[in-house]
Design a protein around this motif. Structure first.
Motif, short mmCIF file in Angstrom:
data_model
loop_
_atom_site.label_atom_id
_atom_site.label_comp_id
_atom_site.label_asym_id
_atom_site.label_seq_id
_atom_site.Cartn_x
_atom_site.Cartn_y
_atom_site.Cartn_z
N MET A 74 47.70 37.27 -12.02
CA MET A 74 48.32 36.11 -11.40
C MET A 74 48.21 36.23 -9.89
O MET A 74 48.32 37.31 -9.33
N ARG A 75 47.97 35.09 -9.23
CA ARG A 75 47.78 35.15 -7.78
C ARG A 75 49.12 35.29 -7.06
O ARG A 75 50.18 34.98 -7.61
N SER A 76 49.02 35.79 -5.80
CA SER A 76 50.23 36.00 -5.01
C SER A 76 50.94 34.69 -4.75
O SER A 76 50.30 33.66 -4.51
N ARG A 77 52.25 34.69 -4.79
CA ARG A 77 53.03 33.48 -4.59
C ARG A 77 52.74 32.86 -3.24
O ARG A 77 52.73 33.53 -2.21
N GLY A 78 52.47 31.55 -3.21
CA GLY A 78 52.24 30.82 -1.98
C GLY A 78 50.82 30.88 -1.48
O GLY A 78 50.45 30.16 -0.55
N ARG A 79 49.98 31.71 -2.10
CA ARG A 79 48.59 31.85 -1.64
C ARG A 79 47.66 31.05 -2.53
O ARG A 79 47.56 31.30 -3.72
N ARG A 80 46.96 30.10 -1.92
CA ARG A 80 45.94 29.35 -2.64
C ARG A 80 44.58 30.00 -2.50
O ARG A 80 43.72 29.87 -3.36
N ILE A 81 44.38 30.72 -1.38
CA ILE A 81 43.08 31.27 -1.03
C ILE A 81 43.13 32.79 -1.00
O ILE A 81 44.02 33.38 -0.37
N ALA A 82 42.18 33.43 -1.65
CA ALA A 82 42.05 34.89 -1.62
C ALA A 82 41.14 35.29 -0.46
O ALA A 82 40.25 34.54 -0.06
N VAL A 83 41.36 36.48 0.06
CA VAL A 83 40.54 37.03 1.14
C VAL A 83 39.87 38.30 0.64
O VAL A 83 40.52 39.16 0.06
N VAL A 84 38.56 38.37 0.87
CA VAL A 84 37.76 39.52 0.47
C VAL A 84 37.05 40.06 1.71
O VAL A 84 36.67 39.28 2.60
N THR A 85 36.88 41.37 1.79
CA THR A 85 36.12 41.96 2.90
C THR A 85 35.41 43.19 2.39
O THR A 85 35.41 43.50 1.20
N ASP A 86 34.75 43.92 3.30
CA ASP A 86 34.12 45.19 2.96
C ASP A 86 34.80 46.29 3.77
O ASP A 86 35.51 46.02 4.73
N ASP A 87 34.54 47.55 3.41
CA ASP A 87 35.27 48.63 4.06
C ASP A 87 34.77 48.92 5.47
O ASP A 87 35.40 49.73 6.19
N ALA A 88 33.69 48.26 5.93
CA ALA A 88 33.29 48.40 7.34
C ALA A 88 34.33 47.80 8.27
O ALA A 88 34.30 48.06 9.48
N ALA A 89 35.27 47.00 7.74
CA ALA A 89 36.35 46.46 8.56
C ALA A 89 37.30 47.55 9.04
O ALA A 89 38.09 47.30 9.97
N ALA A 90 37.25 48.72 8.44
CA ALA A 90 38.04 49.87 8.91
C ALA A 90 39.52 49.55 9.05
O ALA A 90 40.16 49.93 10.03
N LEU A 91 40.06 48.85 8.08
CA LEU A 91 41.48 48.49 8.13
C LEU A 91 42.35 49.74 8.16
O LEU A 91 42.12 50.68 7.39
N PRO A 92 43.34 49.80 9.04
CA PRO A 92 44.22 50.97 9.09
C PRO A 92 44.87 51.21 7.72
O PRO A 92 45.34 50.26 7.07
N PRO A 93 44.89 52.44 7.26
CA PRO A 93 45.40 52.73 5.91
C PRO A 93 46.80 52.18 5.64
O PRO A 93 47.05 51.64 4.56
N ALA A 94 47.71 52.29 6.61
CA ALA A 94 49.08 51.84 6.36
C ALA A 94 49.12 50.33 6.15
O ALA A 94 49.81 49.83 5.25
N TRP A 95 48.37 49.58 6.97
CA TRP A 95 48.35 48.12 6.82
C TRP A 95 47.69 47.74 5.50
O TRP A 95 48.16 46.86 4.79
N ARG A 96 46.63 48.43 5.17
CA ARG A 96 45.92 48.10 3.93
C ARG A 96 46.80 48.34 2.71
O ARG A 96 46.84 47.53 1.79
N ARG A 97 47.53 49.48 2.70
CA ARG A 97 48.40 49.76 1.56
C ARG A 97 49.50 48.71 1.44
O ARG A 97 49.83 48.27 0.34
N ALA A 98 50.05 48.29 2.58
CA ALA A 98 51.10 47.26 2.55
C ALA A 98 50.55 45.94 2.05
O ALA A 98 51.19 45.23 1.27
N ALA A 99 49.33 45.59 2.49
CA ALA A 99 48.72 44.34 2.06
C ALA A 99 48.38 44.37 0.58
O ALA A 99 48.55 43.37 -0.13
#
Length: 307
Positions: free
Chosen positions: A1-26
């Motif tokens: 089931m999709r996240s409440r309030g979200r109509r659009i999903a976001v996809v990326t690749d790991d070259a975005a180097a998202l900080p681990p703490a933010w990524r885990r929270a997201a």
């Protein structure tokens, strides 16, 4: 089931180097989806370099230290299709897929091929950059989607979020980039012979040289000064400075803290590891800094190489 309030999903690749703490929270909030880019040593896939783990696997660090052949490749269209179909089945009305520069990788091409094979509408965004400069675009898109924005607004947020974030890469040697085909042999050979360190940026989607200091001490000083200039010029009230590292979190934190103290005490410092796909090309000792823009980019000139 999709996240409440979200109509659009976001996809990326790991070259975005998202900080681990933010990524885990997201991830706890349902995304964004991060697709790992394959890394291989001597032609064999590296366990733990699939985008699902934080940091760089020890086997990859050892291979870089030994100068063994390390290669990367784009994710296959089939892998994108599997993710897109799963998000479609979860009830999302559309997908915005945000990826590293098409001048540096064919990942956007794989995403576009996959987008034609699924029923859910997919908008593929070439961020024209990499590392957390790309990551800021992903974050902006994710927040826009969370506010209920449609696909065009989410894609625009991704482009806007990635466009004005200055990125500076400090590499002690251009040899790893040369082996990966990201620069031409000439500058790499010259740098090795003269032991010249290199400061690079991404401009127009391509790697460009900023300066080539002759000593590590000079490189550190110029890296700090250029990052400080970009941080001081940021229009944000409390800009974020992300310092990426390769196995030297303490050193990166000390460097970043010194830049913040000297140039923008109100800034927020985030220290984040380079993902395996970027570590494979940047090499041991590499650091990168990304300033949340808009701000003036470092002066640059092109480093020629193939895509």
């Amino acid at each position: 089931m999709r996240s409440r309030g979200r109509r659009i999903a976001v996809v990326t690749d790991d070259a975005a180097a998202l900080p681990p703490a933010w990524r885990r929270a997201a991830v706890r909030a349902g995304g964004p989806e991060v697709i790992g880019m394959p890394v291989a040593i001597d032609g064999h896939p590296v366990p733990g370099a699939d985008g699902e783990h934080d940091g760089v696997p020890p086997a990859l660090l050892l291979a870089l230290a030994e100068g063994r052949p390390v290669t990367t490749s784009r994710p296959s269209p089939g892998r994108f299709q599997a993710v897109y179909r799963r998000l479609q089945d979860a009830g999302y009305e559309g997908i915005v897929s945000v990826h590293l520069s098409g001048e540096l990788s064919g990942t956007v091409d794989s995403a576009r091929l996959a987008s034609r094979a699924v029923d859910v509408p997919v908008t593929v965004v070439d961020s024209r950059t990499v590392a957390m400069a790309q990551g800021f675009g992903v974050q902006t898109a994710w927040h826009a989607a969370g506010a209920g924005a449609g696909p065009e607004e989410v894609a625009a947020a991704a482009r806007d979020g990635a466009r004005d974030d200055p990125l500076l890469l400090w590499v002690p040697s251009l040899e790893t980039l040369r082996r990966g085909g990201r620069i031409a042999p000439g500058p790499a050979v010259l740098g090795a012979v003269l032991r010249i360190e290199s400061l690079l940026t991404v401009d127009g989607g391509r790697l460009r040289a900023v300066e080539r200091p002759r000593t590590p001490a000079r490189a550190r000083a110029r890296f700090s000064a250029l990052v400080g200039e970009a941080l001081a010029a940021s229009a944000h009230a409390h800009p974020v400075l992300v310092v990426h590292h390769l196995g030297d979190e303490d050193g990166a934190r000390q460097l970043g803290a010194a830049v913040v103290r000297a140039h923008r005490p109100d800034a927020v410092l985030v220290v984040s590891p380079l993902p395996p796909v970027l570590a494979a090309h940047a090499g041991l000792g590499a650091r990168a800094a990304v300033v949340q823009g808009p701000a003036a980019r470092p002066g640059s000139r092109p480093v020629r190489g193939r895509r």
